[in-house]
Design a protein around this motif. Structure first.
Motif, PDB file in Angstrom:
ATOM      1  N   LYS A   1     -17.245 -19.079 -32.984  1.00  0.00           N
ATOM      2  CA  LYS A   1     -16.811 -20.595 -33.405  1.00  0.00           C
ATOM      3  C   LYS A   1     -18.159 -21.349 -33.202  1.00  0.00           C
ATOM      4  O   LYS A   1     -18.227 -22.466 -33.533  1.00  0.00           O
ATOM      5  CB  LYS A   1     -15.788 -21.074 -32.648  1.00  0.00           C
ATOM      6  CG  LYS A   1     -14.392 -20.403 -32.818  1.00  0.00           C
ATOM      7  CD  LYS A   1     -13.410 -21.077 -32.149  1.00  0.00           C
ATOM      8  CE  LYS A   1     -11.863 -20.528 -32.375  1.00  0.00           C
ATOM      9  NZ  LYS A   1     -10.900 -21.290 -31.699  1.00  0.00           N
ATOM     10  N   ASN A   2     -18.952 -20.770 -32.502  1.00  0.00           N
ATOM     11  CA  ASN A   2     -20.242 -21.825 -32.349  1.00  0.00           C
ATOM     12  C   ASN A   2     -20.061 -22.817 -31.472  1.00  0.00           C
ATOM     13  O   ASN A   2     -19.887 -23.920 -31.792  1.00  0.00           O
ATOM     14  CB  ASN A   2     -21.043 -22.004 -33.721  1.00  0.00           C
ATOM     15  CG  ASN A   2     -21.978 -21.128 -34.216  1.00  0.00           C
ATOM     16  OD1 ASN A   2     -21.946 -20.152 -33.927  1.00  0.00           O
ATOM     17  ND2 ASN A   2     -22.744 -21.702 -35.216  1.00  0.00           N
ATOM     18  N   GLU A   3     -19.164 -22.563 -30.466  1.00  0.00           N
ATOM     19  CA  GLU A   3     -18.786 -23.719 -29.500  1.00  0.00           C
ATOM     20  C   GLU A   3     -19.157 -23.189 -28.115  1.00  0.00           C
ATOM     21  O   GLU A   3     -19.088 -21.857 -27.593  1.00  0.00           O
ATOM     22  CB  GLU A   3     -17.384 -23.792 -29.643  1.00  0.00           C
ATOM     23  CG  GLU A   3     -16.958 -24.691 -30.880  1.00  0.00           C
ATOM     24  CD  GLU A   3     -15.614 -25.167 -31.003  1.00  0.00           C
ATOM     25  OE1 GLU A   3     -14.961 -25.498 -31.818  1.00  0.00           O
ATOM     26  OE2 GLU A   3     -14.951 -25.691 -29.648  1.00  0.00           O
ATOM     27  N   LEU A   4     -19.514 -24.120 -27.375  1.00  0.00           N
ATOM     28  CA  LEU A   4     -19.632 -23.877 -25.818  1.00  0.00           C
ATOM     29  C   LEU A   4     -18.776 -24.771 -24.988  1.00  0.00           C
ATOM     30  O   LEU A   4     -18.350 -25.953 -25.609  1.00  0.00           O
ATOM     31  CB  LEU A   4     -21.239 -24.450 -25.559  1.00  0.00           C
ATOM     32  CG  LEU A   4     -21.600 -24.476 -24.085  1.00  0.00           C
ATOM     33  CD1 LEU A   4     -22.024 -22.835 -23.581  1.00  0.00           C
ATOM     34  CD2 LEU A   4     -22.769 -25.304 -23.952  1.00  0.00           C
ATOM     35  N   TYR A   5     -18.176 -24.375 -23.938  1.00  0.00           N
ATOM     36  CA  TYR A   5     -17.204 -24.966 -23.205  1.00  0.00           C
ATOM     37  C   TYR A   5     -17.573 -25.246 -21.739  1.00  0.00           C
ATOM     38  O   TYR A   5     -18.405 -24.491 -21.338  1.00  0.00           O
ATOM     39  CB  TYR A   5     -15.959 -24.204 -23.314  1.00  0.00           C
ATOM     40  CG  TYR A   5     -15.388 -23.894 -24.733  1.00  0.00           C
ATOM     41  CD1 TYR A   5     -15.781 -22.569 -25.046  1.00  0.00           C
ATOM     42  CD2 TYR A   5     -14.738 -24.821 -25.541  1.00  0.00           C
ATOM     43  CE1 TYR A   5     -15.165 -22.229 -26.299  1.00  0.00           C
ATOM     44  CE2 TYR A   5     -14.523 -24.572 -26.886  1.00  0.00           C
ATOM     45  CZ  TYR A   5     -14.710 -23.304 -27.257  1.00  0.00           C
ATOM     46  OH  TYR A   5     -14.241 -22.763 -28.520  1.00  0.00           O
ATOM     47  N   LEU A   6     -17.142 -26.302 -21.116  1.00  0.00           N
ATOM     48  CA  LEU A   6     -17.182 -26.272 -19.826  1.00  0.00           C
ATOM     49  C   LEU A   6     -15.885 -26.625 -19.338  1.00  0.00           C
ATOM     50  O   LEU A   6     -15.222 -27.848 -19.451  1.00  0.00           O
ATOM     51  CB  LEU A   6     -18.256 -27.384 -19.281  1.00  0.00           C
ATOM     52  CG  LEU A   6     -18.457 -27.718 -17.944  1.00  0.00           C
ATOM     53  CD1 LEU A   6     -19.078 -26.347 -17.383  1.00  0.00           C
ATOM     54  CD2 LEU A   6     -19.278 -29.075 -17.641  1.00  0.00           C
ATOM     55  N   GLN A   7     -15.191 -25.984 -18.472  1.00  0.00           N
ATOM     56  CA  GLN A   7     -13.885 -26.261 -17.718  1.00  0.00           C
ATOM     57  C   GLN A   7     -14.262 -26.575 -16.365  1.00  0.00           C
ATOM     58  O   GLN A   7     -14.741 -26.070 -15.798  1.00  0.00           O
ATOM     59  CB  GLN A   7     -12.979 -24.942 -17.803  1.00  0.00           C
ATOM     60  CG  GLN A   7     -11.604 -25.152 -17.255  1.00  0.00           C
ATOM     61  CD  GLN A   7     -10.905 -24.045 -17.106  1.00  0.00           C
ATOM     62  OE1 GLN A   7     -11.314 -22.913 -16.627  1.00  0.00           O
ATOM     63  NE2 GLN A   7      -9.501 -24.099 -17.534  1.00  0.00           N
ATOM     64  N   MET A   8     -13.582 -27.789 -16.173  1.00  0.00           N
ATOM     65  CA  MET A   8     -13.768 -28.489 -15.063  1.00  0.00           C
ATOM     66  C   MET A   8     -12.467 -28.776 -14.284  1.00  0.00           C
ATOM     67  O   MET A   8     -11.551 -29.442 -14.728  1.00  0.00           O
ATOM     68  CB  MET A   8     -14.531 -29.916 -15.210  1.00  0.00           C
ATOM     69  CG  MET A   8     -15.726 -29.608 -15.974  1.00  0.00           C
ATOM     70  SD  MET A   8     -16.515 -31.387 -16.537  1.00  0.00           S
ATOM     71  CE  MET A   8     -15.241 -32.405 -17.308  1.00  0.00           C
ATOM     72  N   THR A   9     -12.527 -28.185 -13.043  1.00  0.00           N
ATOM     73  CA  THR A   9     -10.990 -28.063 -12.395  1.00  0.00           C
ATOM     74  C   THR A   9     -11.487 -29.092 -11.028  1.00  0.00           C
ATOM     75  O   THR A   9     -12.778 -29.161 -10.539  1.00  0.00           O
ATOM     76  CB  THR A   9     -10.597 -26.943 -11.981  1.00  0.00           C
ATOM     77  OG1 THR A   9     -11.558 -26.035 -11.300  1.00  0.00           O
ATOM     78  CG2 THR A   9     -10.174 -26.151 -13.332  1.00  0.00           C
ATOM     79  N   SER A  10     -10.593 -29.201 -10.002  1.00  0.00           N
ATOM     80  CA  SER A  10     -10.548 -30.126  -8.876  1.00  0.00           C
ATOM     81  C   SER A  10     -11.680 -31.213  -9.005  1.00  0.00           C
ATOM     82  O   SER A  10     -12.501 -31.256  -8.046  1.00  0.00           O
ATOM     83  CB  SER A  10     -10.966 -29.021  -7.703  1.00  0.00           C
ATOM     84  OG  SER A  10      -9.974 -27.892  -7.750  1.00  0.00           O
ATOM     85  N   LEU A  11     -11.739 -31.864  -9.960  1.00  0.00           N
ATOM     86  CA  LEU A  11     -12.716 -32.842 -10.271  1.00  0.00           C
ATOM     87  C   LEU A  11     -12.629 -33.988  -9.029  1.00  0.00           C
ATOM     88  O   LEU A  11     -11.571 -34.339  -8.385  1.00  0.00           O
ATOM     89  CB  LEU A  11     -12.202 -33.663 -11.690  1.00  0.00           C
ATOM     90  CG  LEU A  11     -12.640 -32.821 -12.863  1.00  0.00           C
ATOM     91  CD1 LEU A  11     -12.137 -33.201 -14.007  1.00  0.00           C
ATOM     92  CD2 LEU A  11     -14.179 -32.658 -12.856  1.00  0.00           C
ATOM     93  N   LYS A  12     -13.689 -34.357  -8.778  1.00  0.00           N
ATOM     94  CA  LYS A  12     -14.038 -35.488  -7.894  1.00  0.00           C
ATOM     95  C   LYS A  12     -14.765 -36.909  -8.340  1.00  0.00           C
ATOM     96  O   LYS A  12     -15.253 -36.535  -9.351  1.00  0.00           O
ATOM     97  CB  LYS A  12     -15.077 -34.668  -6.650  1.00  0.00           C
ATOM     98  CG  LYS A  12     -14.426 -33.355  -6.177  1.00  0.00           C
ATOM     99  CD  LYS A  12     -15.513 -32.964  -5.278  1.00  0.00           C
ATOM    100  CE  LYS A  12     -15.191 -31.693  -4.650  1.00  0.00           C
ATOM    101  NZ  LYS A  12     -16.210 -31.037  -3.714  1.00  0.00           N
ATOM    102  N   PRO A  13     -14.698 -37.769  -7.594  1.00  0.00           N
ATOM    103  CA  PRO A  13     -14.966 -39.074  -8.215  1.00  0.00           C
ATOM    104  C   PRO A  13     -16.557 -38.962  -8.321  1.00  0.00           C
ATOM    105  O   PRO A  13     -17.324 -39.433  -9.349  1.00  0.00           O
ATOM    106  CB  PRO A  13     -14.806 -39.956  -7.096  1.00  0.00           C
ATOM    107  CG  PRO A  13     -13.607 -39.494  -6.334  1.00  0.00           C
ATOM    108  CD  PRO A  13     -13.623 -37.935  -6.377  1.00  0.00           C
TER     109      PRO A  13
END
Length: 124
Positions: A76-88
């Protein structure tokens, strides 16, 4: 080559967001792909990087290890960034970037990356 990020937004602390980056014009191989972020009043810092020819090569900044995951879908020519437990402190403008592969693929320095997106805002 114009990279296009999406998926940013506002989320409560502890929440999850997944950023996407379309990478038209970048072939599925031969590139080091990275995610960077910049908070107001601060410099641009590398968050994660991945070698398009080695999915197991992911690099992460110490501040996000164990919480963020970088991946790509070459079909798909796509890059991802999954972000969990996000902080301020994760609040920033997030950018995807690309450079030709060669050497260790990491986000330690932004200057080698010649292709950038316009950024997507993440607010925690």
């Amino acid at each position: 080559v114009q990279l296009v990020e999406s998926g940013g937004g506002s989320v409560q602390a502890g929440g999850t967001l997944t950023l996407s980056c379309k990478t038209p014009g970048i072939t599925p191989s031969g590139y080091c792909m990275g995610w960077f972020r910049q908070a107001p009043g601060k410099g641009r810092e590398g968050v994660a990087a991945i070698d398009s020819d080695d999915a197991g090569s992911a690099w992460y900044a110490d501040s996000v290890k164990g919480r963020f995951t970088v991946s790509e879908d070459n079909a798909k020519n796509e890059l991802y960034l999954q972000m969990t437990s996000l902080k301020p402190e994760d609040t920033a403008m997030y950018y995807c970037a690309a450079r030709s592969s060669g050497g260790y693929c990491n986000g330690g320095h932004a200057s080698p990356f010649g292709y950038w997106g316009q950024g997507t805002q993440v607010t925690v």
